[in-house]
Scaffold this active site. Structure first.
Site: not given
Ligand code: IPE
Ligand code: IPE
Ligand code: MG
Length: 251
Positions: A30-31, A26, A77, A74, A213, A200
């Site tokens: 933003r990158w 994810d 989008r 997705n 985990e 999430r």
């Protein structure tokens, strides 16, 4: 003499590695946004991180690696972003096929295959066929994948099998359901890594992660590399898994 994989593990400070690592990749958008670029550019750079992580996982001898590449949600989008992601999938399949053959990696797609556009599906299925007998690692790519969608599909198959007399409702148990998931035959993930700091699950492997985990890494996916995978595996190694008991089971 340690094997090559053992040597890599020793160098990384790892006594052992999980049997199955699953990754929610994810933060590509933003990158790119941080650099004033379109989201699709972030996906392109994200593909490089995929290569790095697959290569490292194989080097360390991780037998199962699942990458969440595109969720069933997705599809919401914009079309140009979806098209760019499908084009990247095709490019990945063409470019990395030889690497998968050389490194003995088997590709397996999990998700709603019928929703994947034909050229992308064809590219992935071609590599699946070519790599079907490879054994060192299975790379599962989750495409148009949703955990709820997968459970609904398994429930439908169970009902159909029951109505056709192939299974007695009394025999419906965890293994009967697991066997009808897209991940049938794969061990449950021991470790789920999510990048970009989001806390999430986003509909990923809902059934399979019952006792996984979690390691959340703040880096955005294009910044995640081999050393960060090593770090996540060391974090995992320090966890105590109890599976509901008072103490960790003796191995
Ligand atoms: C992950 O990056 C890749 C996919 C979901 C296909 P995002 O595209 O979700 O990037 P962010 O979360 O918007 O930064
Ligand atoms: C999860 O990321 C799906 C993939 C990484 C492919 P999203 O970016 O779609 O998840 P949300 O919308 O932030 O929960
Ligand atoms: Mg995201």
């Amino acid at each position: 003499m340690p094997t090559e994989e053992e040597q890599h593990r020793l160098n990384a400070g790892l006594a052992e590695v999980p049997r199955h690592v699953a990754v929610i990749m994810d933060g590509n958008g933003r990158w790119a946004a941080q650099r004033g670029k379109p989201r699709t550019w972030g996906h392109q750079e994200g593909a490089r991180a995929v290569r790095a992580v697959v290569t490292r996982a194989r080097e360390l001898g991780v037998p199962w690696l699942t990458l969440y590449a595109f969720s069933a949600q997705n599809w919401r989008r914009p079309a140009d972003e979806i098209n760019a992601l499908m084009a990247l999938l095709i490019e990945f399949c063409q470019k990395e096929r030889q690497l998968m053959m050389d490194k003995d990696i088997r590709l397996r797609v999990i998700g709603q295959r019928d929703r994947i556009p034909a050229p992308a599906r064809f590219a992935a299925e071609t590599v699946e066929r070519a790599t079907r007998d490879n054994r060192a690692m299975t790379l599962q790519i989750a495409l148009s994948y949703g955990g709820r969608e997968e459970l609904v599909s398994a429930a439908r198959q169970l009902v159909a099998d029951a109505l056709a007399g192939r299974i007695d409702p009394e025999d419906v148990d965890e293994s009967a359901l697991s066997a009808r998931l897209w991940t049938a035959g794969a061990p449950d993930p021991d470790l789920v890594i999510r990048t970009s700091g989001e806390l999430r699950v986003s509909n990923f492997l809902l059934w399979q992660i019952a006792y996984a985990e979690f390691v959340v890494d703040p880096r955005l996916w294009p910044d995640f590399g081999a050393a960060d995978l090593d770090e996540a595996l060391r974090t995992f190694a320090a966890r105590e898994r109890r599976f509901g008991a008072v103490r960790a089971p003796v191995r």
